[in-house]
Design an enzyme around this catalytic site. Structure first.
Site, PDB file in Angstrom:
ATOM      1  N   HIS A  67       0.860  -1.186   0.000  1.00  0.00           N
ATOM      2  CA  HIS A  67       0.000   0.000   0.000  1.00  0.00           C
ATOM      3  C   HIS A  67       0.893   1.230   0.000  1.00  0.00           C
ATOM      4  CE1 HIS A  67      -3.409  -2.576   1.859  1.00  0.00           C
ATOM      5  NE2 HIS A  67      -3.558  -2.480   0.546  1.00  0.00           N
ATOM      6  N   GLY A  68       0.656   2.119  -0.938  1.00  0.00           N
ATOM      7  CA  GLY A  68       1.555   3.248  -1.138  1.00  0.00           C
ATOM      8  C   GLY A  68       1.673   4.171   0.055  1.00  0.00           C
ATOM      9  N   GLU A  70       1.683   3.284   3.150  1.00  0.00           N
ATOM     10  CA  GLU A  70       2.186   2.524   4.295  1.00  0.00           C
ATOM     11  C   GLU A  70       3.658   2.199   4.042  1.00  0.00           C
ATOM     12  OE1 GLU A  70      -0.426  -0.799   4.874  1.00  0.00           O
ATOM     13  OE2 GLU A  70      -2.229   0.459   4.887  1.00  0.00           O
ATOM     14  N   ASN A 129      -3.730  -5.281  -2.605  1.00  0.00           N
ATOM     15  CA  ASN A 129      -4.014  -6.366  -1.666  1.00  0.00           C
ATOM     16  C   ASN A 129      -5.468  -6.824  -1.742  1.00  0.00           C
ATOM     17  OD1 ASN A 129      -2.859  -8.159   0.245  1.00  0.00           O
ATOM     18  ND2 ASN A 129      -3.859  -7.044   1.927  1.00  0.00           N
ATOM     19  N   ARG A 130      -6.130  -6.483  -2.811  1.00  0.00           N
ATOM     20  CA  ARG A 130      -7.444  -7.030  -3.145  1.00  0.00           C
ATOM     21  C   ARG A 130      -7.435  -7.526  -4.592  1.00  0.00           C
ATOM     22  NH1 ARG A 130      -7.056  -5.678   1.369  1.00  0.00           N
ATOM     23  NH2 ARG A 130      -8.571  -4.615   2.730  1.00  0.00           N
ATOM     24  N   HIS A 175       2.466  -3.789   6.782  1.00  0.00           N
ATOM     25  CA  HIS A 175       1.330  -2.872   6.667  1.00  0.00           C
ATOM     26  C   HIS A 175       1.334  -1.936   7.864  1.00  0.00           C
ATOM     27  CE1 HIS A 175      -1.066  -4.969   3.422  1.00  0.00           C
ATOM     28  NE2 HIS A 175      -0.209  -5.924   3.761  1.00  0.00           N
ATOM     29  N   TYR A 237     -11.409  -9.085  10.036  1.00  0.00           N
ATOM     30  CA  TYR A 237     -12.352  -8.599   9.025  1.00  0.00           C
ATOM     31  C   TYR A 237     -12.045  -9.330   7.728  1.00  0.00           C
ATOM     32  CZ  TYR A 237      -8.580  -5.461   7.390  1.00  0.00           C
ATOM     33  OH  TYR A 237      -7.391  -4.950   6.935  1.00  0.00           O
ATOM     34  N   GLU A 259       0.959  -5.879  10.764  1.00  0.00           N
ATOM     35  CA  GLU A 259       0.525  -4.499  11.016  1.00  0.00           C
ATOM     36  C   GLU A 259       1.463  -3.948  12.093  1.00  0.00           C
ATOM     37  OE1 GLU A 259      -1.851  -2.942   9.404  1.00  0.00           O
ATOM     38  OE2 GLU A 259      -3.005  -4.544   8.431  1.00  0.00           O
TER      39      GLU A 259
END
Length: 449
Positions: A67-68, A70, A129-130, A175, A237, A259
Site C-alpha cells: 500500500h503506497g 504505508e 491487496n485485493r 502494513h 475482518y 501491522e
C-alpha cells in the site's frame, strides 16, 4: 551511502551501493522483477552467502509497501539488510545462520507509484491487496485454479510470477494501521462472515504468528487482540483478493501480514523505534522457517541418486502439499509436536512415508526420501532417513528488542526519511567468511560445513 533515506531514488542508490560494498557485496544480489504501471522498477535485494549459486536452501521473502501510504516496510528492509550484512561478517550466532543457511529476498516496494502519490492504491486506483486470485471467489484452493486471469494489475502479476518462480518457503508483508500479526485464512466460504476461517496449517500459522508477536511489545499490549498480538484474518475482518491466502494456496508459501504501526506514514523519529520493536520478530520468523525449525530435506531417485523436482511432500492429516524445487529439495514450516508422518510421492514412483516423527522447538528436522520407480523393486536399507538439527542455544535470547529503541538517529527529510545504522565502513579489515554448507542427499540430507 551509509545514511539512506526512504525516497525512491536514494533507496535504489543505497541498494546498488549495498551490492558493491566490500562486506555486503559478496552476500547480495540486486535484481528487478518488472516495472510498475508508471514504469518504476520493482527491485529485489537477495541476501545469501552465495547469492548467484543455486543451493537447496529455504527461500524467504519480505514485501514492503504494497500500500503506497504505508511506507514503514521500505525502511525496515533497509535496517534488516544492514543487520544481516554486519551480523554475517562478525559471525553473530543469531544472524550468521540466516545468511549461510537460507536465502532472503527483500522487495523494496511493491507499489512505488502509490508511494510517489502517498496513497493506498496503485496508479490505476486499484488496491493491490485485493487484486490476487481468491480461493473463495474462484471456488478452488488448488494452484491450477488460482492461476493469473490476465486482469490483475501489472504489479500484482509481477509478484505472482516471481513467487511461483522462486518457490518461497515463507514470507512477510508489512502494513500499517494496527499492531498485530494477521494469518490465513482471510475469508471463509461465506466471504462476508467474520467467523474464524482456519487454513489446513492453522496450528503452524499460529505458532509462526506468536513467535513474531511475542517479541513486539506493542502487539502484545494491544487489548483488541486479547494481549496475544495475533489474529485470524477472517475473524478480524474478511478480505478477498488478498496476497497472503494466494501465497499459501497457490505459491505454497506460509505468508503473514504484519501491522506494525497504528499510524500510517509515521513521523521520522518513530522509525528507529519501530525497527527495534520488529527486529526480533523478523529474525525469529526467519529462524523458524529456516535453520531453526520445520521440515527440510530432499527427494531423490533411489537407484541413481538423481534429485527429483516436482515431488509432492505432505504431512499426513494436513490437506496441504509442498513440492520439491529444481534441486529436489523441500522446506516446510511445522509447529513442534510428536507423531507426525510425512509422505513423499511422484508420478511413476512408489510413495514413501516416514514416521512417527518429533519436531522439537528450536530444531529443524531433516528428511531424506529415496523413491523407487514403480515396478523397480523395494528400497534397500530403507528410505526416509531423518535427523534433528539444533539451533544455537543463545540465538533466541539475541532476538528480543533492546530497550531505548536505538538503531540510529532520526535524521530529517521528507516523507518519513530516516538514517539506518551504518554499514561497515570502507577500509575496515575484512573478516573471514564462514565456509558454505553443501547438501548431500546421499548422506541423509545432511549439511556438511
Amino acid at each position: 551511502l551509509t545514511r539512506p533515506p526512504l525516497t525512491r531514488s536514494v533507496q535504489e542508490a543505497w541498494a546498488r551501493n549495498f551490492t558493491s560494498h566490500e562486506a555486503c557485496g559478496p552476500i547480495s544480489r540486486l535484481y528487478e522483477i518488472g516495472r510498475s504501471t508508471e514504469g518504476r522498477p520493482l527491485l529485489v535485494l537477495e541476501i545469501s552467502d552465495r547469492p548467484t549459486v543455486p543451493e537447496p536452501e529455504p527461500k524467504f521473502k519480505i514485501v514492503a509497501n504494497i500500500h503506497g501510504n504505508e511506507p514503514v516496510g521500505r525502511q525496515l528492509v533497509v535496517y534488516l539488510a544492514d543487520l544481516l550484512c554486519r551480523g554475517f561478517a562478525e559471525g553473530d550466532p543469531a544472524v550468521a545462520p540466516l545468511v549461510r543457511d537460507m536465502r532472503t529476498h527483500l522487495l523494496l516496494s511493491m507499489n512505488p507509484d502509490g508511494f510517489a502519490k502517498k496513497r493506498r492504491q496503485n496508479a490505476r486506483s486499484r488496491d493491490l491487496n485485493r487484486d490476487f486470485p481468491d480461493p473463495n471467489l474462484r471456488g478452488s484452493h488448488e494452484p491450477a485454479g488460482l492461476a493469473p486471469s490476465g486482469k490483475e494489475q501489472v504489479e500484482t502479476r509481477h509478484v505472482m510470477d516471481w513467487s511461483l518462480r522462486e518457490n518461497f518457503t515463507a514470507s512477510l508483508a508489512f502494513h500499517e494501521g494496527a499492531f498485530v500479526v494477521n494469518y490465513p485464512n482471510d475469508a471463509g466460504k461465506d466471504i462476508k462472515s467474520r467467523a474464524y476461517s482456519a487454513a489446513p496449517d492453522d496450528e503452524t500459522f499460529k505458532w509462526l504468528a506468536l513467535g513474531y508477536a511475542r517479541l513486539n511489545p506493542n502487539m502484545m499490549a494491544d487489548k483488541e487482540f486479547d494481549g496475544r498480538g495475533i489474529t485470524n484474518g477472517a475473524e478480524w475482518y474478511p478480505v478477498t483478493g488478498g496476497m497472503q491466502d494466494w501465497n499459501y494456496y497457490a505459491a505454497k508459501s506460509f505468508d503473514l501480514t504484519l501491522e506494525v504501526s497504528s499510524q500510517k506514514w509515521p513521523a521520522t523519529p518513530e522509525l528507529p523505534r519501530l525497527w527495534q520493536e520488529n527486529r526480533g520478530g523478523i529474525l525469529e520468523t526467519m529462524r523458524r522457517v529456516g535453520p531453526g525449525g520445520g521440515l527440510h530435506g530432499g527427494v531423490t531417485d533411489a537407484e541413481g541418486g538423481r534429485a527429483l523436482a516436482g515431488a509432492h511432500v505432505q504431512v499426513d492429516g494436513i490437506e496441504w502439499v509442498t513440492d520439491t524445487g529444481p534441486l529436489g529439495d523441500f522446506h516446510r514450516p511445522l509447529v513442534p509436536g510428536e507423531g507426525y508422518s510425512v509422505t513423499a510421492s511422484l508420478e511413476g514412483y512408489e510413495a514413501q512415508t516416514v514416521g512417527p516423527l518429533e519436531v522439537r522447538e528450536g530444531e529443524r528436522l531433516e528428511l531424506d526420501f529415496k523413491l523407487v520407480r514403480k515396478g523397480g523393486g523395494r528400497v534397500e536399507g530403507g528410505g526416509g532417513a531423518s535427523k534433528s538439527v539444533p539451533t544455537t542455544p543463545s540465538q533466541t535470547d539475541a532476538l528480543a528488542p533492546s530497550r531505548g529503541g536505538g538503531g540510529g538517529g532520526g535524521g530529517g527529510g521528507r516523507g518519513g526519511e530516516v538514517s539506518p545504522p551504518p554499514v561497515p565502513r570502507p577500509g575496515r579489515e575484512p573478516r573471514a567468511w564462514p565456509k558454505p554448507c553443501t547438501f548431500r542427499a546421499s548422506e541423509g540430507s545432511t549439511r556438511t560445513c
